[in-house]
Design a protein around this motif. Sequence first.
Motif, mmCIF file in Angstrom:
data_model
loop_
_atom_site.group_PDB
_atom_site.id
_atom_site.type_symbol
_atom_site.label_atom_id
_atom_site.label_comp_id
_atom_site.label_asym_id
_atom_site.label_seq_id
_atom_site.Cartn_x
_atom_site.Cartn_y
_atom_site.Cartn_z
ATOM 1 N N ARG A 79 0.835 -1.213 0.000
ATOM 2 C CA ARG A 79 0.000 0.000 0.000
ATOM 3 C C ARG A 79 0.866 1.259 0.000
ATOM 4 N N LYS A 80 1.949 1.228 0.761
ATOM 5 C CA LYS A 80 2.861 2.379 0.803
ATOM 6 C C LYS A 80 3.566 2.570 -0.537
ATOM 7 N N TYR A 81 3.971 1.470 -1.153
ATOM 8 C CA TYR A 81 4.627 1.569 -2.467
ATOM 9 C C TYR A 81 3.702 2.211 -3.494
ATOM 10 N N ILE A 82 2.439 1.808 -3.467
ATOM 11 C CA ILE A 82 1.475 2.357 -4.427
ATOM 12 C C ILE A 82 1.236 3.839 -4.157
ATOM 13 N N ALA A 83 1.110 4.190 -2.883
ATOM 14 C CA ALA A 83 0.853 5.587 -2.520
ATOM 15 C C ALA A 83 1.989 6.503 -2.966
ATOM 16 N N SER A 84 3.213 5.983 -2.935
ATOM 17 C CA SER A 84 4.373 6.794 -3.324
ATOM 18 C C SER A 84 4.806 6.542 -4.765
ATOM 19 N N SER A 85 4.026 5.738 -5.490
ATOM 20 C CA SER A 85 4.345 5.393 -6.888
ATOM 21 C C SER A 85 5.764 4.834 -7.015
ATOM 22 N N ALA A 89 10.143 -0.648 -6.534
ATOM 23 C CA ALA A 89 9.976 -1.501 -5.351
ATOM 24 C C ALA A 89 8.905 -2.562 -5.600
ATOM 25 N N ILE A 90 7.824 -2.166 -6.274
ATOM 26 C CA ILE A 90 6.756 -3.126 -6.574
ATOM 27 C C ILE A 90 7.263 -4.199 -7.528
ATOM 28 N N GLN A 91 8.045 -3.790 -8.516
ATOM 29 C CA GLN A 91 8.597 -4.768 -9.460
ATOM 30 C C GLN A 91 9.472 -5.794 -8.749
ATOM 31 N N ARG A 92 10.233 -5.348 -7.755
ATOM 32 C CA ARG A 92 11.093 -6.283 -7.010
ATOM 33 C C ARG A 92 10.265 -7.331 -6.278
ATOM 34 N N GLU A 93 9.074 -6.954 -5.851
ATOM 35 C CA GLU A 93 8.227 -7.894 -5.116
ATOM 36 C C GLU A 93 7.594 -8.946 -6.023
ATOM 37 N N PHE A 94 7.805 -8.817 -7.320
ATOM 38 C CA PHE A 94 7.322 -9.819 -8.268
ATOM 39 C C PHE A 94 8.435 -10.752 -8.741
ATOM 40 N N GLU A 170 1.484 8.541 -15.980
ATOM 41 C CA GLU A 170 1.561 8.322 -14.533
ATOM 42 C C GLU A 170 0.181 8.194 -13.895
ATOM 43 N N GLY A 171 -0.764 8.976 -14.369
ATOM 44 C CA GLY A 171 -2.111 8.903 -13.803
ATOM 45 C C GLY A 171 -2.753 7.546 -14.038
ATOM 46 N N SER A 172 -2.562 7.010 -15.241
ATOM 47 C CA SER A 172 -3.135 5.699 -15.566
ATOM 48 C C SER A 172 -2.485 4.596 -14.739
ATOM 49 N N ARG A 173 -1.186 4.708 -14.530
ATOM 50 C CA ARG A 173 -0.482 3.702 -13.726
ATOM 51 C C ARG A 173 -1.001 3.709 -12.284
ATOM 52 N N SER A 174 -1.143 4.897 -11.732
ATOM 53 C CA SER A 174 -1.594 5.009 -10.342
ATOM 54 C C SER A 174 -3.004 4.460 -10.174
ATOM 55 N N ALA A 180 -6.133 -2.346 -8.568
ATOM 56 C CA ALA A 180 -5.628 -3.702 -8.336
ATOM 57 C C ALA A 180 -5.473 -3.972 -6.842
ATOM 58 N N TYR A 181 -5.014 -2.963 -6.126
ATOM 59 C CA TYR A 181 -4.855 -3.114 -4.676
ATOM 60 C C TYR A 181 -6.201 -3.398 -4.010
ATOM 61 N N LYS A 182 -7.207 -2.612 -4.367
ATOM 62 C CA LYS A 182 -8.538 -2.790 -3.774
ATOM 63 C C LYS A 182 -9.121 -4.162 -4.119
#
Length: 210
Positions: A79-85, A89-94, A170-174, A180-182
């Motif tokens: 959630r923090k990664y998404i909030a800060s775009s 970091a998100i890619q590493r978690e995959f 950037e807007g579309s990514r966010s 996806a998070y929800k």
Amino acid sequence: MGSRSCVRASSPLSTRLDQTALLSRRSLLSTAATAAAAIAATPALPSFAEATLVTRQQAYTRYVPRIERGRDFWAGGLRKYIASSDWAAIQREFEPLGKNKGGAIPKFFGPMRLYASSFSSKTISDKTLAMEEAVDELAEAANGLQIAADGTIKDTGLFSFLGGKKTMDEGSRSKLAQDAYKKGVLAFNKYIEISNDGLGISFAPMDTID
């Protein structure tokens, strides 16, 4: 004339037959006693319900802590990664699982499916199927999140047949990441609520994501 006795003396053949019958009865009684002792000495096999409970306990101990770590990551770190775009970091978690490596996201799918299967025996139960469905929904959410982290989507324009990709703004990514998070939160909670249903007092229920 003297009275004759009504009891006749036993013949040798009759005596042998009586002795044989006596030995047969003794042998039968001895065999029955031996069999009874053997049955009494044999430990009772656990009932099917007891065996299922043992299997469930093993699965709970092995998989639930991993599922809870995945839930906590989704609700916290991700959630923090998404909030800060923080897409890197998100890619590493995959990152795929390997020896002493791998991202947080691939780590909880296996335990979730294995724990779901522990609620079935000879046939697949409705509970297992419902939990598997929730895992599939979580996988769809993770797929959307990965697309957002990569920042590219398949080009559907005039030259899409060339297999090109289009960079997302950037807007579309966010927005994609947040959606996806929800969706992942709903899938996690659905899985947990189904698994907790009828769990019994021997197990602590898992907490859902607020």
